[in-house]
Enzyme design. Structure first.
Site, mmCIF file in Angstrom:
data_model
loop_
_atom_site.group_PDB
_atom_site.id
_atom_site.type_symbol
_atom_site.label_atom_id
_atom_site.label_comp_id
_atom_site.label_asym_id
_atom_site.label_seq_id
_atom_site.Cartn_x
_atom_site.Cartn_y
_atom_site.Cartn_z
ATOM 1 N N ASN A 161 14.616 55.880 3.617
ATOM 2 C CA ASN A 161 14.427 54.428 3.676
ATOM 3 C C ASN A 161 15.765 53.708 3.559
ATOM 4 O OD1 ASN A 161 14.288 55.382 0.956
ATOM 5 N ND2 ASN A 161 13.337 53.488 0.277
ATOM 6 N N GLU A 189 17.172 49.892 3.010
ATOM 7 C CA GLU A 189 16.778 48.530 2.648
ATOM 8 C C GLU A 189 17.860 47.523 3.054
ATOM 9 O OE1 GLU A 189 15.631 48.736 -1.495
ATOM 10 O OE2 GLU A 189 13.860 49.920 -1.004
ATOM 11 N N CYS A 232 11.269 51.862 6.478
ATOM 12 C CA CYS A 232 10.752 53.018 5.735
ATOM 13 C C CYS A 232 11.325 54.322 6.305
ATOM 14 C CB CYS A 232 9.238 53.099 5.862
ATOM 15 S SG CYS A 232 8.334 51.814 5.007
ATOM 16 N N GLU A 289 9.749 57.196 7.001
ATOM 17 C CA GLU A 289 8.944 57.832 8.051
ATOM 18 C C GLU A 289 9.224 57.215 9.407
ATOM 19 O OE1 GLU A 289 8.043 56.620 5.139
ATOM 20 O OE2 GLU A 289 5.984 57.113 4.663
ATOM 21 N N CYS A 313 3.011 54.074 4.093
ATOM 22 C CA CYS A 313 2.441 52.720 4.219
ATOM 23 C C CYS A 313 1.707 52.589 5.554
ATOM 24 C CB CYS A 313 3.536 51.669 4.090
ATOM 25 S SG CYS A 313 4.512 51.446 5.577
ATOM 26 N N CYS A 341 3.847 52.645 8.770
ATOM 27 C CA CYS A 341 4.322 53.981 9.163
ATOM 28 C C CYS A 341 3.186 54.811 9.749
ATOM 29 C CB CYS A 341 4.958 54.689 7.974
ATOM 30 S SG CYS A 341 6.539 53.955 7.527
HETATM 31 N N1 THU Z 1 8.847 53.146 1.704
HETATM 32 C C1 THU Z 1 9.009 54.133 2.619
HETATM 33 O O1 THU Z 1 10.135 54.508 2.968
HETATM 34 N N2 THU Z 1 7.904 54.714 3.115
HETATM 35 C C2 THU Z 1 6.629 54.348 2.797
HETATM 36 O O2 THU Z 1 5.693 54.817 3.433
HETATM 37 C C3 THU Z 1 6.398 53.416 1.691
HETATM 38 C C4 THU Z 1 7.570 52.649 1.244
HETATM 39 C C5 THU Z 1 10.052 52.491 1.183
HETATM 40 C C6 THU Z 1 10.225 51.076 1.656
HETATM 41 C C7 THU Z 1 11.057 50.494 0.561
HETATM 42 O O3 THU Z 1 12.420 50.766 0.843
HETATM 43 C C8 THU Z 1 10.666 51.277 -0.678
HETATM 44 O O4 THU Z 1 9.996 52.432 -0.219
HETATM 45 C C9 THU Z 1 9.746 50.514 -1.621
HETATM 46 O O5 THU Z 1 8.672 49.993 -0.937
#
Ligand code: THU
Length: 154
Positions: free
Chosen positions: A56, A58, A67, A69, A106, A109
């Site tokens: 991930n 940000e 994210c 995935e 999520c 994804c």
């Molecule tokens: N996140 C992911 O990388 N994958 C997911 O399926 C759920 C959330 C990341 C997004 C963000 O950077 C952090 O987790 C908190 O939500």
């Protein structure tokens, strides 16, 4: 056959899934998650054995982040066009912790994995640690997103 197989320990999974979980775990430090401090890593296995990793990423403008995935699946499709995805393994760990924490993909994804699966015309397995601390192997991305919106709805 059920869409989901559950396992109590990582070592109960098939060796391919264990290997991908290890590769993804080793990559967790490459997440850029200064805001959530929640590191996620995804390992995408392609049909020829190539492993594409993503974490991930940000951003101070929060919605601009991505994210793990999605990053891994998009980059697999971008860098290896035409190669089918065989499996996606997702792991997560909170910064400053040493053990993996549940990593349920999520909805966004799941949507992206589903379209990738439909595009290649072959299901791929998705592996993650559930909130009950069991590993699950979902037989397809579609199984993770019932009643999905797809291009046929357009
Ligand atoms: N996140 C992911 O990388 N994958 C997911 O399926 C759920 C959330 C990341 C997004 C963000 O950077 C952090 O987790 C908190 O939500």
């Amino acid at each position: 056959m059920s869409d989901f197989r559950y396992f109590d320990k990582l070592t109960d999974l098939d060796s391919e899934s264990q290997y991908l979980a290890k590769r993804a775990s080793e990559w967790l430090d490459n997440a850029y998650a200064p805001y959530s401090k929640f590191h996620v890593s995804a390992a995408v296995l392609l049909e020829d054995g190539t492993v594409v990793l993503g974490t991930n990423q940000e951003n101070a403008a929060y919605p601009a982040g991505l994210c793990a995935e999605r990053l891994a699946v998009f980059s697999a499709n971008a860098q290896h066009p035409g190669k089918k995805i065989k499996k996606v393994v997702i792991v997560a760990r909170r910064k400053e912790e040493t053990v993996l924490t549940p990593a349920a993909s999520c909805g966004g994804c799941r949507q992206v994995m589903l379209e990738s699966e439909k595009r290649q015309g072959l299901p791929f397995e998705v592996v993650m640690l559930t909130h009950s601390n069991q590993w699950v192997i979902a037989r397809s991305a579609a199984s993770l997103l019932p009643f999905a919106f797809t291009k046929t709805n357009l």
